[in-house]
Write a protein that holds these residues in place. Structure first.
Motif, PDB file in Angstrom:
ATOM      1  N   ARG A 125     -28.903   9.472  70.505  1.00 25.58           N
ATOM      2  CA  ARG A 125     -29.843  10.493  70.720  1.00 25.58           C
ATOM      3  C   ARG A 125     -30.088  10.851  69.160  1.00 25.58           C
ATOM      4  NH1 ARG A 125     -27.324  15.908  72.530  1.00 25.58           N
ATOM      5  NH2 ARG A 125     -29.726  17.216  71.200  1.00 25.58           N
ATOM      6  N   GLU A 127     -29.859  13.334  67.022  1.00 22.19           N
ATOM      7  CA  GLU A 127     -29.199  14.754  66.439  1.00 22.19           C
ATOM      8  C   GLU A 127     -27.627  14.121  66.009  1.00 22.19           C
ATOM      9  OE1 GLU A 127     -30.110  14.457  69.345  1.00 22.19           O
ATOM     10  OE2 GLU A 127     -31.372  16.364  69.673  1.00 22.19           O
ATOM     11  N   MET A 165     -31.316   4.397  67.363  1.00 19.09           N
ATOM     12  CA  MET A 165     -31.651   5.911  66.815  1.00 19.09           C
ATOM     13  C   MET A 165     -32.731   6.227  68.249  1.00 19.09           C
ATOM     14  SD  MET A 165     -28.591   6.472  65.453  1.00 19.09           S
ATOM     15  CE  MET A 165     -28.666   8.479  65.154  1.00 19.09           C
ATOM     16  N   SER A 166     -33.113   7.319  68.796  1.00 20.99           N
ATOM     17  CA  SER A 166     -33.642   7.862  70.015  1.00 20.99           C
ATOM     18  C   SER A 166     -34.018   9.255  69.003  1.00 20.99           C
ATOM     19  CB  SER A 166     -33.549   7.888  71.025  1.00 20.99           C
ATOM     20  OG  SER A 166     -34.072   8.424  71.752  1.00 20.99           O
ATOM     21  N   ALA A 167     -35.104   9.739  69.465  1.00 20.12           N
ATOM     22  CA  ALA A 167     -35.811  10.645  69.238  1.00 20.12           C
ATOM     23  C   ALA A 167     -35.450  11.758  69.511  1.00 20.12           C
ATOM     24  CB  ALA A 167     -37.164  10.407  68.593  1.00 20.12           C
ATOM     25  N   GLY A 168     -34.639  11.686  70.737  1.00 15.18           N
ATOM     26  CA  GLY A 168     -34.579  13.133  71.579  1.00 15.18           C
ATOM     27  C   GLY A 168     -35.154  13.455  72.934  1.00 15.18           C
ATOM     28  N   ARG A 169     -34.934  13.213  73.971  1.00 14.87           N
ATOM     29  CA  ARG A 169     -35.292  13.900  75.192  1.00 14.87           C
ATOM     30  C   ARG A 169     -34.202  13.335  76.613  1.00 14.87           C
ATOM     31  NH1 ARG A 169     -40.765  14.822  77.260  1.00 14.87           N
ATOM     32  NH2 ARG A 169     -40.614  15.803  79.074  1.00 14.87           N
ATOM     33  N   CYS A 172     -34.246  10.544  78.822  1.00 16.55           N
ATOM     34  CA  CYS A 172     -33.652   9.020  77.700  1.00 16.55           C
ATOM     35  C   CYS A 172     -32.904   8.760  78.925  1.00 16.55           C
ATOM     36  CB  CYS A 172     -33.897   8.915  76.592  1.00 16.55           C
ATOM     37  SG  CYS A 172     -35.998   9.478  75.618  1.00 16.55           S
ATOM     38  N   ALA A 181     -37.688   3.989  76.563  1.00 21.01           N
ATOM     39  CA  ALA A 181     -37.568   4.100  75.273  1.00 21.01           C
ATOM     40  C   ALA A 181     -37.250   2.981  74.472  1.00 21.01           C
ATOM     41  CB  ALA A 181     -36.352   5.180  75.296  1.00 21.01           C
TER      42      ALA A 181
ATOM     43  N   TYR B  64     -41.510  13.068  72.283  1.00 11.54           N
ATOM     44  CA  TYR B  64     -39.963  13.335  71.749  1.00 11.54           C
ATOM     45  C   TYR B  64     -39.715  14.056  71.167  1.00 11.54           C
ATOM     46  CZ  TYR B  64     -38.623   8.113  73.910  1.00 11.54           C
ATOM     47  OH  TYR B  64     -39.269   7.349  74.482  1.00 11.54           O
ATOM     48  N   ASN B  65     -38.710  15.293  71.390  1.00 13.36           N
ATOM     49  CA  ASN B  65     -37.985  16.196  70.812  1.00 13.36           C
ATOM     50  C   ASN B  65     -38.221  16.363  69.680  1.00 13.36           C
ATOM     51  OD1 ASN B  65     -37.839  17.380  73.360  1.00 13.36           O
ATOM     52  ND2 ASN B  65     -35.918  17.052  73.131  1.00 13.36           N
ATOM     53  N   LEU B  66     -37.586  15.309  68.382  1.00 16.73           N
ATOM     54  CA  LEU B  66     -37.650  15.068  67.412  1.00 16.73           C
ATOM     55  C   LEU B  66     -38.655  14.382  66.472  1.00 16.73           C
ATOM     56  CD1 LEU B  66     -33.851  14.337  67.652  1.00 16.73           C
ATOM     57  CD2 LEU B  66     -34.866  16.166  67.620  1.00 16.73           C
ATOM     58  N   MET B 132     -28.456  23.259  63.925  1.00 17.70           N
ATOM     59  CA  MET B 132     -28.356  21.713  62.244  1.00 17.70           C
ATOM     60  C   MET B 132     -29.882  22.475  62.029  1.00 17.70           C
ATOM     61  SD  MET B 132     -29.251  18.201  64.229  1.00 17.70           S
ATOM     62  CE  MET B 132     -27.014  17.436  63.953  1.00 17.70           C
TER      63      MET B 132
END
Lengths: 424, 154
Positions: A125, A127, A165-169, A172, A181, B64-66, B132
């Motif tokens: 993820r 983060e 590196m994913s971008a968050g969800r 996934c 993804a 995607y959130n980011l 964060m």
């Protein structure tokens, strides 16, 4: 008590580098596996009763056995590590990724040998920045020492490995959503069959496994399946990273024998509830598991016993509810999360969970009536297994259905008092 | 136009995947690292570079959130609003941040210094509540700590 997964992890937060990992016996399992046929590795892992640590508990050896083998198998085959730790209340894979990256790399190499995979991806993820940096550096170190790349340690086996590196969800973290993804698409689920073991990443045979599952492999290959089974207090082999968060005295993470009771984790390791607070219930393995209450404290935390008690071990990291926290508010927080994170692919999920979250909001704000409780119960059936492509929707129903069951009086008080009794 | 530096970073990622589309999420994160967010123009340039339609790429971007499709402040604060942090005091933390910065969730301060956003579970639940800032994790938060943390980000 043996703690194979975490024994090398440093208490100062620094990473175990390749030299320290080797010194502690690291990459010996890889050397041993180079002399074993894929079938032999698979057989050892089958014998060990290792079950997946990402939540579903699928037997690892059996998962591998579905991958087409031999000269006619489609290639390349892929081994994918699921490090998309986004289940609320879950913080166990972070420890392994940040603390001992080579253990995961060695585990992935062993899994790759078992299914004859040529390429590996570590899916993280976005983060988990520190995990990404440390895994990336560890891959470089492993490559320099000949553990990765072409002809590993001079053998005929090769494996390339990359960090994604994913971008968050949240979606996934679901096996097929993760594959989409990785292919640079929206993380919607795929229809099964075909299963990823046969047709996964870019249509090729693919195994997706949780971080903690893969980290067990070097120890199984090195010490054997009987040793691994002996670590556990139950039929499934190994230790487990258990955790606790919420208002307990010592929130944290502990590697313990699989099958340790809920009570031991809660009272001995987490130190019980904070002073002045009473225990009301807990979600045993992350946000998508059913509540357990007082009567379940002596249940063994393993795949079968928690299920018998009406819940799931899930990720093994429990979220504890105390008597100064509103159970309706907690369930609202959970359903709002599931509704927001729903990928939008299946109607029962995107529509049903949004509806549930709105009703819970109304209840919490004193605008609810008794019919809401029936409608909430209806939604838990609406998203039941079989009505959606993936298991995340039924997972979302778990804290809701059990919340309605165990905290019914608290729900009703919100209606009769037209307010949340916990907010003044 | 993509800068030579951005192009180089994206090409390094391309070596890890069998086709161009697979790299699109990495590519958007690379551009965002340099420019703070993904503007319509960046999206168009990236789509062209990756051989995708702008619409397809936007479909991915918005999933995607980011990935930010709107401008953000110099520093992005992401406050965990998931269950363990909620139990441990997320609501008070949010109120304090809002009051201190004068913005609500999803807004940017008038001086462009901070954008305040909610984020799902950060995976540090034993040290809740957490947030964060620009990728740095801050945990075990309490009202006393907050001002000192914000000071680090000018």
């Amino acid at each position: 008590m043996e703690k194979p997964l975490t024994q090398k992890i440093r208490t100062d937060g620094e990473v175990v580098d390749v030299a320290a990992y080797e010194q502690a016996g690291g990459y010996q399992a890889l050397r041993k596996a180079l002399k074993l046929a894929p079938k032999e590795i698979m057989e050892m892992v089958k014998q060990s009763n290792l079950r997946g640590r990402g939540g579903a508990g699928f037997p690892t050896g059996m998962k591998w056995s579905f991958v087409p083998m031999g000269a006619d198998a489609p290639r390349p085959k892929y081994i994918v590590c699921n490090g998309d730790e986004m289940e609320p209340g879950t913080f166990k894979d972070r420890l392994l990724l940040e603390g001992d990256p080579h253990e995961l790399i060695e585990g992935m190499i062993l899994a790759a040998f078992a299914i004859e995979a040529e390429v590996g991806y570590i899916f993280l993820r976005g983060e988990y920045k520190l995990s990404g940096e440390r895994m990336g550096r560890a891959i470089q170190e492993a490559r320099q020492r000949g553990y990765l790349g072409k002809s590993i340690l001079g053998s005929e086996r090769s494996l390339e490995m990359y960090v994604h590196m994913s971008a968050g969800r949240y979606m996934c973290g679901e096996e097929t959503g993760l594959l989409n993804a990785l292919e640079g698409k929206r993380g919607n689920p795929r229809a099964k069959p075909p299963f990823p073991q046969v047709s996964g990443l870019w249509g090729k045979p693919t195994i997706v496994q949780n971080v903690e599952t893969l980290c067990n492999l070097p120890h199984i290959i090195q010490n054997g399946p009987e040793w691994f089974k002996g670590l556990s207090k139950t039929a499934d082999g190994g230790t487990k990273l258990y955790g606790a968060s919420g208002k307990v005295k010592r929130p944290g993470l502990w590697e313990l024998p699989l099958g340790t009771t809920v009570r031991e984790i809660l009272e001995e390791h987490a130190g019980g509830m904070q002073d002045g607070l009473k225990f009301r219930g807990l979600l045993p393995g992350g946000a998508s598991t059913d509540f357990l209450v007082e009567e379940h404290l002596d249940v063994k935390m393993d795949f079968t016993e928690v299920q018998k008690a009406g819940s799931r071990m899930g990720t093994g990291t429990m979220i504890v509810l105390d008597d100064a926290t509103c159970p309706v508010g907690m369930v609202w927080n959970l359903e709002r999360f599931f509704s927001q994170e729903s990928c939008g692919w299946c109607t029962p999920c995107w529509s049903g969970l949004n509806w549930a979250a709105r009703m819970l909001e109304a209840l919490e704000e004193g605008r609810g009536d008794l019919s809401h409780l029936d409608k909430l119960a209806y939604i838990t059936r609406f998203v039941a297994p079989g009505n959606t492509y993936c298991a995340l929707a039924p997972g979302a129903a778990e804290p809701l259905q059990s919340g309605l069951k165990y905290f019914r009086e608290d729900f009703e008080r919100h209606i009769t008092e037209k307010r949340c009794p916990w907010r003044h | 136009m993509l800068t030579p530096e951005e192009r180089q970073e994206i090409e390094a990622e391309l070596a890890h995947y069998p086709n161009k589309q697979s790299v699109c999420i990495d590519a958007m994160q690379i551009v965002q690292r340099h420019r703070g967010w993904i503007s319509d123009e960046s999206l168009k340039d990236l789509a062209e570079f990756l051989g995708m339609s702008t619409e397809d790429l936007d479909g991915v971007a918005t999933f995607y959130n980011l990935i930010f499709r709107r401008p953000v402040g110099r520093h992005v604060i992401m406050v965990c609003d998931s269950v363990s942090c909620w139990i441990m005091g997320y609501e008070q933390l949010r109120e304090q941040l809002s009051k201190r910065l004068g913005v609500k969730m999803g807004e940017t301060t008038a001086d462009g210094r901070f954008t305040l956003l909610p984020i799902v579970c950060l995976g540090t639940c034993d040290r809740a509540p957490a947030m964060m800032v620009d990728g740095d994790l801050h945990r075990d938060l309490d009202p006393q700590k907050l001002d000192g943390i914000l000071e680090q980000y000018q």
